[in-house]
Scaffold this active site. Structure first.
Site, PDB file in Angstrom:
ATOM      1  N   LEU A 135     -19.231  69.349 -28.477  1.00 41.78           N
ATOM      2  CA  LEU A 135     -19.233  67.937 -29.104  1.00 41.78           C
ATOM      3  C   LEU A 135     -19.788  67.131 -27.264  1.00 41.78           C
ATOM      4  O   LEU A 135     -20.106  65.901 -27.411  1.00 41.78           O
ATOM      5  CB  LEU A 135     -18.540  67.422 -28.973  1.00 41.78           C
ATOM      6  CG  LEU A 135     -17.703  67.122 -30.643  1.00 41.78           C
ATOM      7  CD1 LEU A 135     -17.337  68.568 -31.430  1.00 41.78           C
ATOM      8  CD2 LEU A 135     -17.778  65.566 -31.262  1.00 41.78           C
ATOM      9  N   VAL A 140     -14.924  76.397 -28.408  1.00 40.10           N
ATOM     10  CA  VAL A 140     -15.904  76.018 -28.532  1.00 40.10           C
ATOM     11  C   VAL A 140     -16.746  74.517 -29.349  1.00 40.10           C
ATOM     12  O   VAL A 140     -17.571  74.333 -28.825  1.00 40.10           O
ATOM     13  CB  VAL A 140     -16.529  77.054 -29.309  1.00 40.10           C
ATOM     14  CG1 VAL A 140     -17.376  76.858 -29.660  1.00 40.10           C
ATOM     15  CG2 VAL A 140     -16.533  78.559 -28.960  1.00 40.10           C
ATOM     16  N   CYS A 141     -16.081  73.875 -29.853  1.00 41.34           N
ATOM     17  CA  CYS A 141     -16.209  72.341 -30.522  1.00 41.34           C
ATOM     18  C   CYS A 141     -16.058  72.150 -29.310  1.00 41.34           C
ATOM     19  O   CYS A 141     -16.893  70.883 -29.318  1.00 41.34           O
ATOM     20  CB  CYS A 141     -15.064  71.899 -31.542  1.00 41.34           C
ATOM     21  SG  CYS A 141     -15.268  73.107 -32.660  1.00 41.34           S
ATOM     22  N   THR A 142     -15.591  71.685 -28.894  1.00 40.20           N
ATOM     23  CA  THR A 142     -15.061  70.906 -27.325  1.00 40.20           C
ATOM     24  C   THR A 142     -16.414  70.899 -26.600  1.00 40.20           C
ATOM     25  O   THR A 142     -17.361  70.158 -26.244  1.00 40.20           O
ATOM     26  CB  THR A 142     -13.835  71.423 -26.248  1.00 40.20           C
ATOM     27  OG1 THR A 142     -12.788  71.287 -26.792  1.00 40.20           O
ATOM     28  CG2 THR A 142     -14.098  69.829 -25.549  1.00 40.20           C
TER      29      THR A 142
END
Ligand code: BEZ
Length: 226
Positions: free
Chosen positions: A51, A46-48
């Site tokens: 960002l 999810v973070c990827t």
């Protein structure tokens, strides 16, 4: 959980290592708007995606004097390696370069100071998880917006851009932003502004909408005519 920032409070002037070298937060803020957004961990799916989206939106923010800065647990080395994945996810060359720095933090002091820890969720080492925070600071270095999400749902950068534009508009003009507003839509004239003053402040005219059969009206300013 101790720590945390208060709306309209001045940002703490912390020092940090980042993917573009050491920063002192107030110097980084300068006279820009800044969005500081945090992540639970590097290399997570999810973070990827988040960002990657932030990188796509960076030019839109830059046009509006808004700088981005991310924070994730893990080292600068990890952040740089992760940046390659983020660029690859965006269909770009898998380089270490992103249009914003990522803060390195290997201990929890900064996350505690900024109030970014989930009081209940722990990682496999028993350490608290950093939640997804969005802080928006104005050029006066004061906190204008704070949104906290738990780790699993993701943010929406269309909406973050929308709300930053709203914050800038309301900082510059005596207007308020109606529900579901999008950039270019009409904004509301502050109901506290007397009729005569509104005419002077908005010389191109306002229009009104009745809210019931009586005389009560909301005044709108058609922004596109600015
Ligand atoms: C993610 O970014 O994919 C993620 C982060 C924390 C927990 C689970 C997933």
């Amino acid at each position: 959980m101790p720590g945390g920032l208060l709306l309209r409070g001045v940002a703490p002037n912390f020092e940090a290592n980042t993917t573009v070298g050491p920063i002192c937060f107030h110097d980084f803020l300068g006279d820009s708007w800044v969005i500081l957004f945090s992540h639970p961990r590097d290399f997570t799916p999810v973070c990827t995606t988040e960002l990657g989206r932030a990188a796509n939106f960076a030019p839109e923010f830059a046009k509006r004097n808004v700088k981005l800065i991310a924070l994730s647990i893990n080292s600068v080395e990890d952040h740089l390696a992760w940046s390659k994945d983020i660029n690859a996810y965006n269909g770009e060359e898998p380089t270490e370069k992103l249009p914003f720095p990522i803060i390195d933090y290997k201990n929890w002091d900064l996350a505690i100071l900024l109030g970014m820890l989930d009081p209940a969720e722990k990682d496999e080492k028993g350490m608290p998880v950093t939640v997804r925070v969005v802080f928006v600071f104005g050029p006066d270095k004061k906190l204008k917006l704070s949104i906290l999400y738990l780790a699993l749902p993701s943010r929406n950068f269309d909406d973050i851009l929308r709300v930053v534009i709203s914050l800038q508009l309301t900082a510059e003009k005596r207007v308020a932003i109606p529900v579901d507003w999008k950039d270019g839509d009409s904004v509301m004239v502050l109901p506290t502004i007397p009729e005569e003053e509104a005419k002077k402040l908005f010389p191109k005219g306002v229009f009104t909408k009745k809210i019931r059969a009586g005389e009560e009206t909301f005044k709108y300013f058609p922004l596109k005519k600015l």
